[in-house]
Design a protein around this motif. Sequence first.
Motif, mmCIF file in Angstrom:
data_model
loop_
_atom_site.group_PDB
_atom_site.id
_atom_site.type_symbol
_atom_site.label_atom_id
_atom_site.label_comp_id
_atom_site.label_asym_id
_atom_site.label_seq_id
_atom_site.Cartn_x
_atom_site.Cartn_y
_atom_site.Cartn_z
ATOM 1 N N LYS A 66 -3.859 -0.158 0.758
ATOM 2 C CA LYS A 66 -3.767 -1.568 0.403
ATOM 3 C C LYS A 66 -4.085 -2.405 1.627
ATOM 4 O O LYS A 66 -3.822 -1.975 2.763
ATOM 5 N N LEU A 105 -9.278 4.142 -3.748
ATOM 6 C CA LEU A 105 -8.921 2.834 -4.325
ATOM 7 C C LEU A 105 -8.300 1.980 -3.224
ATOM 8 O O LEU A 105 -7.516 2.480 -2.414
ATOM 9 N N ASN A 118 -6.138 -1.541 -2.852
ATOM 10 C CA ASN A 118 -5.444 -2.654 -3.493
ATOM 11 C C ASN A 118 -5.509 -3.895 -2.615
ATOM 12 O O ASN A 118 -5.220 -3.823 -1.411
ATOM 13 N N LEU A 145 -11.526 -10.922 -3.745
ATOM 14 C CA LEU A 145 -12.054 -9.890 -4.660
ATOM 15 C C LEU A 145 -13.526 -9.634 -4.366
ATOM 16 O O LEU A 145 -14.000 -8.484 -4.415
ATOM 17 N N ARG A 162 -17.129 -2.044 -2.118
ATOM 18 C CA ARG A 162 -17.365 -1.028 -3.169
ATOM 19 C C ARG A 162 -18.862 -0.774 -3.311
ATOM 20 O O ARG A 162 -19.300 0.373 -3.387
ATOM 21 N N VAL A 183 -11.373 -0.967 -6.887
ATOM 22 C CA VAL A 183 -10.566 -2.094 -6.401
ATOM 23 C C VAL A 183 -9.287 -2.139 -7.231
ATOM 24 O O VAL A 183 -9.307 -1.873 -8.433
ATOM 25 N N GLY A 184 -8.164 -2.469 -6.580
ATOM 26 C CA GLY A 184 -6.921 -2.706 -7.317
ATOM 27 C C GLY A 184 -6.285 -3.995 -6.844
ATOM 28 O O GLY A 184 -6.746 -4.605 -5.868
ATOM 29 N N VAL A 185 -5.247 -4.418 -7.541
ATOM 30 C CA VAL A 185 -4.509 -5.606 -7.095
ATOM 31 C C VAL A 185 -3.029 -5.276 -7.061
ATOM 32 O O VAL A 185 -2.532 -4.471 -7.852
ATOM 33 N N ALA A 200 -8.981 -10.615 -12.096
ATOM 34 C CA ALA A 200 -9.537 -9.423 -11.434
ATOM 35 C C ALA A 200 -10.211 -8.506 -12.458
ATOM 36 O O ALA A 200 -11.290 -7.949 -12.196
ATOM 37 N N ILE A 243 -10.869 -3.524 -12.347
ATOM 38 C CA ILE A 243 -9.895 -2.906 -11.433
ATOM 39 C C ILE A 243 -9.460 -1.520 -11.908
ATOM 40 O O ILE A 243 -9.484 -1.218 -13.097
ATOM 41 N N VAL A 292 -3.115 -1.765 -11.221
ATOM 42 C CA VAL A 292 -2.250 -2.857 -10.773
ATOM 43 C C VAL A 292 -1.029 -2.190 -10.164
ATOM 44 O O VAL A 292 -0.448 -1.282 -10.768
ATOM 45 N N CYS A 307 -1.777 -4.652 -18.785
ATOM 46 C CA CYS A 307 -2.435 -3.390 -18.427
ATOM 47 C C CYS A 307 -2.603 -2.515 -19.662
ATOM 48 O O CYS A 307 -3.656 -1.892 -19.856
#
Length: 296
Positions: A84, A122, A124, A144, A151, A159-161, A172, A178, A181, A199
């Motif tokens: 992250k 990944l 975040n 983002l 990426r 990509v994550g958040v 996102a 994404i 989460v 989600c």
Amino acid sequence: MSTSTSSLGDLPVHRIGFGAMQLAGPGVFGPPADPEACRAVLRRAVELGVDHIDTAQFYGPDVVNDLIRETLHPYPEGVRLVTKVGAERDDQGAWVMASRPEQLRAQVEANLRSLRVERLDLVNLRRQERDHPEADEAPLADQLGALADLREEGKLALVGVSSVGAETVRTAIETVGIGQVQNPYSLLDRSDADVLELCRRHDVAYVPYFPLGSAFTGGPAALAADPHVSSVAAKHGVTPSQVALAWLLAQYDRLLLIPGTKSVAHLEENMAVLEVDLDADDLAALERVEPVRVGP
Ligand SMILES: NC(=O)c1ccc[n+]([C@@H]2O[C@H](COP(=O)([O-])OP(=O)(O)OC[C@H]3O[C@@H](n4cnc5c(N)ncnc54)[C@H](OP(=O)(O)O)[C@@H]3O)[C@@H](O)[C@H]2O)c1
């Protein structure tokens, strides 16, 4: 028994992964008292089938990524490293927001170097909007966009958040797409139910942090003290922490666990949670657990 596999984007992973934050020293700052014990936890995790490890350059800082690399590199086939970005630490260990696009890029590069990989599975984007809504954060679209560029360059797969509200998750999903989460959620803090539902609707992996209610505020002890949790635990002959993790697994088939521990015994307990089969009566009883405000 819960299904044992799911995925991050299209990368298959075991539903029980490992959160590495607990491997740093007290306050997630500096080295642990017993680095060899931490290495033993990491080795045992992979031995038991963990293929999803959650980390950050700012755990320590540097300490946890260094432990992961020293212990597990070259990584076994299929092990997914998730990190992250969005913060750093000052000399005293305070958490400092560092989430402008160029800072995010520098942190991705630092993670690539310290974990010694060509590509992170990944990354975040860790926002401040939940804990510090007053923070003067860079625009979400720019953040983002920076991760989507990385990426594109092949430096990260997904990509994550993290630590975000429903509006950010929606944006996102619609803009960059994404792979997860990562928000706080547990039996003791169910305030993120709207994001979990989002989600489910969009078929995105949901990864609860503080799954035992947060070590910072006595989460595991609060779970053990709850009468509903302890009666379900006694019925199944398991521990209160195992009940709390099994409850999370029952919420959504794309919910992935990353419980953190410094202890091989706790790790083994956590890995056994797939076998804890909660029935409808158990789930109804657990709905009555009194939420408590946990986590910083
Ligand atoms: N995105 C974010 O902002 C964010 C924030 C926080 C965490 N995270 C990630 O999420 C992961 C999980 O969060 P967390 O580690 O803070 O979770 P947690 O809910 O605070 O659980 C960790 C605590 O539970 C204890 N524990 C673990 N397994 C146990 C068991 N079977 N029985 C009793 N106690 C047990 C650990 O102590 P022992 O060491 O003694 O087992 C530790 O005190 C972290 O490791 C990190 O990777 C992300």
